[in-house]
Design a protein around this motif. Structure first.
Motif, PDB file in Angstrom:
ATOM      1  N   LYS A   1      -7.316   4.249  -3.427  1.00 37.93           N
ATOM      2  CA  LYS A   1      -8.614   4.208  -4.095  1.00 37.93           C
ATOM      3  C   LYS A   1      -9.165   5.619  -4.312  1.00 37.93           C
ATOM      4  CE  LYS A   1     -13.357   2.649  -3.164  1.00 37.93           C
ATOM      5  NZ  LYS A   1     -13.954   3.759  -2.445  1.00 37.93           N
ATOM      6  N   ALA A   2      -9.048   6.458  -3.288  1.00 37.65           N
ATOM      7  CA  ALA A   2      -9.533   7.834  -3.411  1.00 37.65           C
ATOM      8  C   ALA A   2      -8.772   8.594  -4.490  1.00 37.65           C
ATOM      9  CB  ALA A   2      -9.401   8.550  -2.064  1.00 37.65           C
ATOM     10  N   ASN A   3      -7.478   8.308  -4.613  1.00 38.96           N
ATOM     11  CA  ASN A   3      -6.672   8.976  -5.630  1.00 38.96           C
ATOM     12  C   ASN A   3      -7.128   8.585  -7.037  1.00 38.96           C
ATOM     13  OD1 ASN A   3      -4.103  10.607  -6.107  1.00 38.96           O
ATOM     14  ND2 ASN A   3      -3.645   8.763  -7.284  1.00 38.96           N
ATOM     15  N   ILE A   4      -7.462   7.297  -7.243  1.00 36.62           N
ATOM     16  CA  ILE A   4      -7.952   6.835  -8.543  1.00 36.62           C
ATOM     17  C   ILE A   4      -9.302   7.467  -8.868  1.00 36.62           C
ATOM     18  CG2 ILE A   4      -8.822   4.810  -9.776  1.00 36.62           C
ATOM     19  CD1 ILE A   4      -6.654   3.183  -8.462  1.00 36.62           C
ATOM     20  N   ILE A   5     -10.207   7.470  -7.877  1.00 37.96           N
ATOM     21  CA  ILE A   5     -11.529   8.079  -8.089  1.00 37.96           C
ATOM     22  C   ILE A   5     -11.391   9.565  -8.363  1.00 37.96           C
ATOM     23  CG2 ILE A   5     -13.714   8.627  -6.938  1.00 37.96           C
ATOM     24  CD1 ILE A   5     -13.509   5.954  -5.497  1.00 37.96           C
ATOM     25  N   ASN A   6     -10.461  10.217  -7.671  1.00 35.57           N
ATOM     26  CA  ASN A   6     -10.256  11.646  -7.875  1.00 35.57           C
ATOM     27  C   ASN A   6      -9.719  11.933  -9.275  1.00 35.57           C
ATOM     28  OD1 ASN A   6     -10.315  14.300  -6.454  1.00 35.57           O
ATOM     29  ND2 ASN A   6      -8.143  14.297  -7.025  1.00 35.57           N
ATOM     30  N   GLU A   7      -8.830  11.061  -9.772  1.00 35.73           N
ATOM     31  CA  GLU A   7      -8.310  11.241 -11.132  1.00 35.73           C
ATOM     32  C   GLU A   7      -9.429  11.114 -12.163  1.00 35.73           C
ATOM     33  OE1 GLU A   7      -5.212   8.416 -11.651  1.00 35.73           O
ATOM     34  OE2 GLU A   7      -3.745   9.508 -10.426  1.00 35.73           O
ATOM     35  N   LYS A   8     -10.319  10.143 -11.961  1.00 34.76           N
ATOM     36  CA  LYS A   8     -11.457  10.000 -12.869  1.00 34.76           C
ATOM     37  C   LYS A   8     -12.359  11.225 -12.815  1.00 34.76           C
ATOM     38  CE  LYS A   8     -11.700   4.926 -12.705  1.00 34.76           C
ATOM     39  NZ  LYS A   8     -12.536   3.761 -12.315  1.00 34.76           N
ATOM     40  N   CYS A   9     -12.549  11.739 -11.606  1.00 37.43           N
ATOM     41  CA  CYS A   9     -13.382  12.929 -11.427  1.00 37.43           C
ATOM     42  C   CYS A   9     -12.780  14.123 -12.162  1.00 37.43           C
ATOM     43  CB  CYS A   9     -13.522  13.236  -9.936  1.00 37.43           C
ATOM     44  SG  CYS A   9     -14.474  14.716  -9.546  1.00 37.43           S
ATOM     45  N   VAL A  10     -11.456  14.288 -12.066  1.00 32.70           N
ATOM     46  CA  VAL A  10     -10.777  15.404 -12.740  1.00 32.70           C
ATOM     47  C   VAL A  10     -10.932  15.280 -14.252  1.00 32.70           C
ATOM     48  CG1 VAL A  10      -8.506  16.391 -13.242  1.00 32.70           C
ATOM     49  CG2 VAL A  10      -9.136  15.841 -10.880  1.00 32.70           C
TER      50      VAL A  10
ATOM     51  N   PHE B   1      -5.061  -3.113  -8.078  1.00 31.32           N
ATOM     52  CA  PHE B   1      -3.721  -3.593  -7.768  1.00 31.32           C
ATOM     53  C   PHE B   1      -3.171  -4.375  -8.958  1.00 31.32           C
ATOM     54  CE2 PHE B   1      -3.447  -3.925  -2.841  1.00 31.32           C
ATOM     55  CZ  PHE B   1      -3.955  -2.638  -2.729  1.00 31.32           C
ATOM     56  N   PRO B   2      -1.869  -4.298  -9.192  1.00 29.24           N
ATOM     57  CA  PRO B   2      -1.251  -5.282 -10.079  1.00 29.24           C
ATOM     58  C   PRO B   2      -1.366  -6.668  -9.437  1.00 29.24           C
ATOM     59  CG  PRO B   2       0.193  -3.385  -9.725  1.00 29.24           C
ATOM     60  CD  PRO B   2      -0.921  -3.256  -8.755  1.00 29.24           C
ATOM     61  N   ALA B   3      -1.623  -7.681 -10.239  1.00 28.02           N
ATOM     62  CA  ALA B   3      -1.830  -9.045  -9.727  1.00 28.02           C
ATOM     63  C   ALA B   3      -2.949  -9.062  -8.692  1.00 28.02           C
ATOM     64  CB  ALA B   3      -0.540  -9.598  -9.131  1.00 28.02           C
ATOM     65  N   SER B   4      -4.059  -8.456  -9.039  1.00 21.46           N
ATOM     66  CA  SER B   4      -5.169  -8.305  -8.091  1.00 21.46           C
ATOM     67  C   SER B   4      -5.709  -9.636  -7.555  1.00 21.46           C
ATOM     68  CB  SER B   4      -6.293  -7.492  -8.732  1.00 21.46           C
ATOM     69  OG  SER B   4      -6.714  -8.075  -9.948  1.00 21.46           O
TER      70      SER B   4
ATOM     71  N   GLY C   1       0.802  -1.214   0.000  1.00 24.77           N
ATOM     72  CA  GLY C   1       0.000   0.000   0.000  1.00 24.77           C
ATOM     73  C   GLY C   1       0.832   1.259   0.000  1.00 24.77           C
ATOM     74  N   LEU C   2       1.942   1.250   0.750  1.00 24.97           N
ATOM     75  CA  LEU C   2       2.787   2.441   0.815  1.00 24.97           C
ATOM     76  C   LEU C   2       3.466   2.734  -0.517  1.00 24.97           C
ATOM     77  CD1 LEU C   2       4.424   1.949   4.335  1.00 24.97           C
ATOM     78  CD2 LEU C   2       2.634   3.584   3.695  1.00 24.97           C
ATOM     79  N   LEU C   3       3.557   1.733  -1.381  1.00 27.81           N
ATOM     80  CA  LEU C   3       4.165   1.938  -2.694  1.00 27.81           C
ATOM     81  C   LEU C   3       3.159   2.440  -3.729  1.00 27.81           C
ATOM     82  CD1 LEU C   3       6.387  -1.284  -2.872  1.00 27.81           C
ATOM     83  CD2 LEU C   3       7.097   1.039  -2.256  1.00 27.81           C
ATOM     84  N   LEU C   4       1.888   2.541  -3.343  1.00 29.17           N
ATOM     85  CA  LEU C   4       0.852   2.992  -4.263  1.00 29.17           C
ATOM     86  C   LEU C   4       0.683   4.502  -4.166  1.00 29.17           C
ATOM     87  CD1 LEU C   4      -1.809   0.233  -3.487  1.00 29.17           C
ATOM     88  CD2 LEU C   4      -0.350   0.355  -5.511  1.00 29.17           C
ATOM     89  N   SER C   5       0.333   5.114  -5.274  1.00 24.41           N
ATOM     90  CA  SER C   5       0.119   6.566  -5.280  1.00 24.41           C
ATOM     91  C   SER C   5      -1.138   6.900  -4.491  1.00 24.41           C
ATOM     92  CB  SER C   5      -0.028   7.070  -6.721  1.00 24.41           C
ATOM     93  OG  SER C   5      -1.137   6.457  -7.358  1.00 24.41           O
TER      94      SER C   5
END
Length: 729
Positions: free
Chosen positions: A359-368, A453-456, A272-276
């Motif tokens: 997850k919030a970062n991904i949703i925020n990118e989609k929102c932008v 995630f990669p390899a979800s 998790g710490l390696l994820l944006s």
């Protein structure tokens, strides 16, 4: 039985032998069974003889193979699903990092002291919850039965959650994950996205429709969900096989079920710490909101979480502790397990919010991206002027910071018309502020994050296997809280009782795998345990401090541990903990009265949750759960108070106590309540007193010197033996 332990040792001096003879000469001549009884005194070297060394194996109580196995069992019981999906939610809801302050304070005030108390009485008396409270005070023996009832209610629905986790675990061995995308529906003319999924999300749709196939109300049963029925059966089979031999079988499984979740949590934390965006989630989590900390609701929820996190009142703590040696340092165990539980909650919170931040970062990118396209359309049709947009802004690769800059400019310029433009602010904090707990966190929010995630599939397998192990660890303690007291009290075979209990629980648990089963899980979770367990623990505290006597209990601890516990526990047990528990009970009743009883129903047409009040029969079930759970307390009290049961007619054997062994005497001693705690134990059923005395029951004798607490009103003749080592008694 050791060769030299059937009669008084020759090493005892003549004076001691004569005193014992004098004692025996005072027996009632009509008590033939008393004449046949034996007084056992072992040498210091023989006090810790292992089970294998005794010939009378039937009288041996099982024991933990090692201290590590016992600690893992207690950790596995206390660390459960609530640490993963309840604590992070409470931390987020109640002030972030500031919530840790009231939690730690209450852990020190009620958590550790009451956990230590349950460990101590279990280890001291070496019986399950029924035997322990019968020993302390027969009139309060209903406390143990109430604990068993609550354990049974909780086990019914808790194993359903393990079944859900098994279902998701079985579905994780495919790529892409089945909840990754909304399913497509085909008809004769065209293909379209499932409307219910399109209105919600892929993970939400999969949870409510594919997994639960949920109905729209509690009253609408909808029949059994066969997928979940099979998973529930598998869960009960696992529990039964693990518990069938007691701690001999479950203890070995603890090495995996208790340790594996920590491996998974550490792996998730590193990943998790390696994820944006993960740092944003952790920063949001631990940013303290000190003003919230002063609200009474925060302290009430912290106290409730401390209470249930340690498994107080369930009987599992007492049951596990009863298999310890009598001189085990249970104070160290209480502090160690309590802080392991706390740090596990903090570790789980870090993992959850690192993943939710991603997850919030991904949703925020989609929102932008979506709102940037809206701005471009508004620029083309002339609703917005190009002069508003800073020259360095590139909408084809716009960042969240640049979008927020453009958003603020448009909001200021188009102040009156802004709402009609339909633009969203796209703030990560807004997404992180959406508090999620329970099944919503595990089966919706977390599963959605893992699809990115990669390899979800690998991470999904690990996550749900972790949930299964967390659930099983708690289930072992819960079932032990049912099995051990009943076996100790009624002397039934553990294998038969365990199988019967699991079979009955499975058939009753079928109500939870109907299409409306999720609503019944909510009902049992809200009403079957909270108030009854609070009452149980309050009565436990009163029984030890007021009836048995806090001073005598402190002396017992000193003899058992080899040192005097801190006076801190004296004041906590006698004054502070009962007061805090009473306040928590009143606050819980008030909260229950102010909150309308009901549940959140899933509405298929709108793909949203909607609050429904319980129907009349549902309210009756809720009230019945609370009443049935606490009913054994007044029933046993009245039975004992009115002498409705004649103890002399029972089949329980009387027991002569000694550290190291038990002698079972097949004679019914009228009114001897100590018979409630006899059983197959090597040793560790203690005498009513730790002093250098040997107690002998004189049937039909007048009131003589009594056992130190005098709680049974039974006369004991005492022979002082000053030359005999204390550990031999």
């Amino acid at each position: 039985m050791p060769k030299n332990s059937k009669v008084v040792k020759r090493e005892l001096d003549d004076e001691v032998i004569e005193s014992v003879k004098d004692l025996l000469s005072n027996e009632d001549s009509s008590d033939d069974a008393f004449k046949k009884s034996e007084l056992m005194v072992d040498d210091q070297e023989e006090k810790d003889v292992d089970v294998e060394e005794g010939s009378d194996v039937e009288d041996e109580r099982p024991a933990w193979n090692s201290k590590l196995q016992y600690i893992l069992a207690q950790v596995g019981f206390s660390v459960g699903l609530g640490n993963v999906w309840r604590f992070p939610y409470l931390c987020q809801k109640n002030g972030g990092g500031a919530y840790l302050v009231p939690y730690l304070i209450l852990l020190l005030i009620i958590g550790i002291p009451l956990f230590f108390l349950e460990l101590a009485v279990g280890q001291r008396i070496r019986r399950g919850s029924i035997g322990v409270w019968n020993y302390i005070s027969p009139k309060l023996g209903g406390i143990g039965f109430a604990s068993c009832v609550v354990c049974f209610f909780v086990a019914l629905y808790y194993n359903v959650i393990i079944g859900w986790s098994l279902f998701y675990f079985s579905q994780s061995f495919q790529h892409p994950l089945p909840w990754d995308q909304c399913p497509l529906v085909k008809n004769t003319s065209h293909t379209f996205v499932e409307p219910e999924c399109e209105k919600s999300s892929a993970t939400t749709y999969y949870w409510y429709r594919e997994a639960l196939n949920i109905s729209s109300s509690l009253s609408e049963s909808g029949g059994l969900n066969w997928k979940m029925t099979i998973c529930l059966l598998a869960a009960w089979v696992m529990v039964c096989l693990a518990m069938i031999k007691g701690i001999q079988s479950s203890g070995k499984i603890m090495y995996f079920s208790s340790l594996f979740p920590y491996v998974v949590l550490l792996c998730f934390l590193i990943r998790g710490l390696l994820l944006s965006g993960s740092v944003d989630g952790i920063r949001h989590m631990f940013t303290p909101k000190l003003e919230i900390m002063l609200e009474p609701k925060v302290w009430r929820e912290a106290a409730t979480q401390v209470f249930f996190a340690l498994g107080l009142g369930f009987g599992g703590v007492i049951a596990f502790s009863s298999y310890n040696k009598r001189d085990n340092n249970c104070h160290f165990d209480a502090v160690l397990v309590s802080f392991i539980n706390f740090f596990t909650s903090v570790l789980a919170t870090l993992v959850v919010f690192a993943v939710l931040g991603f997850k919030a970062n991904i949703i925020n990118e989609k929102c932008v991206i979506q709102n940037s396209e809206k701005i471009l359309k508004l620029l083309k049709i002339g609703n917005l002027s190009q002069d508003m947009i800073p020259h360095h802004i590139n909408f084809s690769s716009i960042t969240a910071e640049d979008y927020n800059l453009v958003y603020d400019i448009i909001q200021k310029v188009k102040e009156e018309e802004f709402d009609s433009l339909g633009l969203k602010s796209c703030q990560i904090e807004d997404e992180l502020n959406k508090a999620v707990q329970g099944t919503g966190l595990a089966f919706i929010a977390f599963t959605e994050a893992m699809t990115h995630f990669p390899a979800s599939p690998f991470w999904s397998v690990m996550f749900f296997l972790m949930l299964v192990n967390l659930g099983l660890g708690s289930m072992f303690g819960t079932i032990e809280g049912i099995i051990t007291p009943i076996v100790d009290t009624f002397k039934v075979r553990k294998e038969i009782l365990t199988a019967f209990c699991c079979l009955v629980a499975f058939f009753i648990g079928l109500i939870f795998v109907q299409r409306s089963g999720n609503y019944f899980v909510t009902m049992f979770d809200d009403y079957s345990a909270t108030l009854p367990l609070l009452i149980v623990v309050i009565l436990e505290n009163i029984a030890v401090t007021r009836i048995y006597g806090i001073d005598k209990f402190m002396e017992d601890l000193k003899d058992m541990l080899g040192f005097s516990p801190s006076q801190y526990y004296y004041y906590m047990w006698k004054y502070v903990s009962p007061l805090v528990l009473l306040c928590l009970l009143v606050a819980s009743i008030v909260q229950m009265g102010l909150s309308p009883p009901g549940y959140n129903a899933w509405i298929e047409d709108t793909a949203t949750e909607e609050f429904h009040s319980y129907p009349t029969w549902g309210m009756i079930v809720c009230i019945s759960l609370m009443v049935l759970a606490i009913l054994p307390v007044p029933i046993v009290f009245m039975v004992r108070r009115c002498n409705l049961i004649d103890d002399s007619s029972g089949s329980l054997a009387s027991v002569s106590y000694k550290r190291g062994r038990i002698i079972k005497e097949p004679v019914n001693l009228e009114g001897d309540n100590t018979s409630l705690i006899h059983g197959k134990s090597p040793s560790e059923v203690p005498s009513p007193n730790f002093g250098k005395n040997i107690y002998r029951k004189q049937t039909g004798s007048p009131v003589l010197d009594t056992a130190p607490n005098g709680r049974y009103g039974i006369g004991y003749l005492m022979a002082d033996m000053p030359d005999m080592p204390e550990s031999d008694l």
